[in-house]
Design a protein around this motif. Structure first.
Motif, PDB file in Angstrom:
ATOM      1  N   TYR A  40       0.805  -1.215   0.012  1.00 12.11           N
ATOM      2  CA  TYR A  40       0.107  -0.074  -0.016  1.00 12.11           C
ATOM      3  C   TYR A  40       0.849   1.167  -0.079  1.00 12.11           C
ATOM      4  O   TYR A  40       0.804   2.267   0.791  1.00 12.11           O
ATOM      5  N   ARG A  43      -1.145   5.962  -3.000  1.00 15.06           N
ATOM      6  CA  ARG A  43      -2.521   5.856  -2.722  1.00 15.06           C
ATOM      7  C   ARG A  43      -3.270   4.858  -4.027  1.00 15.06           C
ATOM      8  O   ARG A  43      -4.242   4.042  -3.676  1.00 15.06           O
ATOM      9  N   SER A  44      -2.738   4.948  -5.118  1.00 15.36           N
ATOM     10  CA  SER A  44      -3.237   3.798  -6.133  1.00 15.36           C
ATOM     11  C   SER A  44      -3.157   2.412  -5.686  1.00 15.36           C
ATOM     12  O   SER A  44      -4.091   1.703  -5.884  1.00 15.36           O
ATOM     13  N   GLU A  46      -2.793   1.467  -2.682  1.00 13.06           N
ATOM     14  CA  GLU A  46      -3.606   1.132  -1.492  1.00 13.06           C
ATOM     15  C   GLU A  46      -5.174   0.995  -1.863  1.00 13.06           C
ATOM     16  O   GLU A  46      -6.130   0.107  -1.411  1.00 13.06           O
ATOM     17  N   GLU A  47      -5.545   1.694  -2.838  1.00 13.51           N
ATOM     18  CA  GLU A  47      -6.947   1.744  -3.482  1.00 13.51           C
ATOM     19  C   GLU A  47      -7.259   0.276  -4.161  1.00 13.51           C
ATOM     20  O   GLU A  47      -8.293  -0.437  -3.854  1.00 13.51           O
ATOM     21  N   VAL A  48      -6.197  -0.213  -4.830  1.00 15.31           N
ATOM     22  CA  VAL A  48      -6.349  -1.618  -5.401  1.00 15.31           C
ATOM     23  C   VAL A  48      -6.410  -2.678  -4.220  1.00 15.31           C
ATOM     24  O   VAL A  48      -7.261  -3.558  -4.399  1.00 15.31           O
ATOM     25  N   VAL A  50      -7.386  -2.226  -1.124  1.00 19.17           N
ATOM     26  CA  VAL A  50      -8.729  -2.002  -0.418  1.00 19.17           C
ATOM     27  C   VAL A  50      -9.705  -2.605  -1.393  1.00 19.17           C
ATOM     28  O   VAL A  50     -10.721  -3.511  -0.561  1.00 19.17           O
ATOM     29  N   GLU A  51      -9.853  -2.047  -2.362  1.00 22.13           N
ATOM     30  CA  GLU A  51     -10.952  -2.595  -3.348  1.00 22.13           C
ATOM     31  C   GLU A  51     -11.101  -4.083  -3.456  1.00 22.13           C
ATOM     32  O   GLU A  51     -12.245  -4.684  -3.685  1.00 22.13           O
ATOM     33  N   ASN A  54     -12.359  -5.673  -0.244  1.00 21.82           N
ATOM     34  CA  ASN A  54     -13.684  -5.558  -0.037  1.00 21.82           C
ATOM     35  C   ASN A  54     -14.666  -6.572  -1.079  1.00 21.82           C
ATOM     36  O   ASN A  54     -15.329  -7.113  -0.499  1.00 21.82           O
ATOM     37  N   ARG A  99      -1.018   6.430   7.391  1.00 21.18           N
ATOM     38  CA  ARG A  99      -1.247   5.868   6.203  1.00 21.18           C
ATOM     39  C   ARG A  99      -2.256   4.589   6.082  1.00 21.18           C
ATOM     40  O   ARG A  99      -3.005   4.367   5.232  1.00 21.18           O
ATOM     41  N   ASN A 103      -8.537   2.273   6.907  1.00 20.60           N
ATOM     42  CA  ASN A 103      -8.536   0.967   6.375  1.00 20.60           C
ATOM     43  C   ASN A 103      -8.264  -0.068   7.263  1.00 20.60           C
ATOM     44  O   ASN A 103      -8.166  -1.272   7.296  1.00 20.60           O
TER      45      ASN A 103
END
Length: 115
Positions: A40, A43-44, A46-48, A50-51, A54, A99, A103
């Motif tokens: 992570y 930011r990108s 981390e988004e991948v 977390v998505e 989820n 950071r 999450n």
């Protein structure tokens, strides 16, 4: 009554983080994944992460090493702290916790020193 959940570490997993990887991990019977800061580091990324978690319904354990293991957002350089200065480790811990905010589901804190 406490509930035991089995999680899979991503150490040694060469496949990129994705929904399909996490769905396969869920199908293997794991309830979550453990990741190091490099998973992570932006930011990108981390988004991948977390998505994908989820989407698969997996918990994530963000492993924090205060001896480094992340990319500095300002310089883009890998940060490795080779220090016996406790305050430097405390400062690094605070950076990494920030950071993970929003999450953070579980903590795995490792303490290691070479004395």
């Amino acid at each position: 009554m406490p509930e035991v959940k089995v999680v899979k570490t991503l150490w040694g997993v060469d496949e990129n983080i994705s929904a399909s990887l996490f769905e396969a991990i869920l199908a293997e019977g794991y309830a979550g994944v453990e990741v190091i800061a490099l998973a992570y580091s932006s930011r990108s990324a981390e988004e991948v992460l977390v998505e994908a978690a989820n989407s698969a319904g997996l918990s994530v354990i963000f492993q924090i090493h205060t001896s480094g293991g992340y990319i500095d957002e300002e310089t883009g350089e890998y940060v490795y702290i080779d220090s016996y200065d406790v305050q430097q480790h405390v400062d690094d811990l605070e950076i990494q916790i920030k950071r993970c905010e929003g999450n953070l589901l579980h903590w795995t804190i490792l303490y290691y020193t070479e004395s």
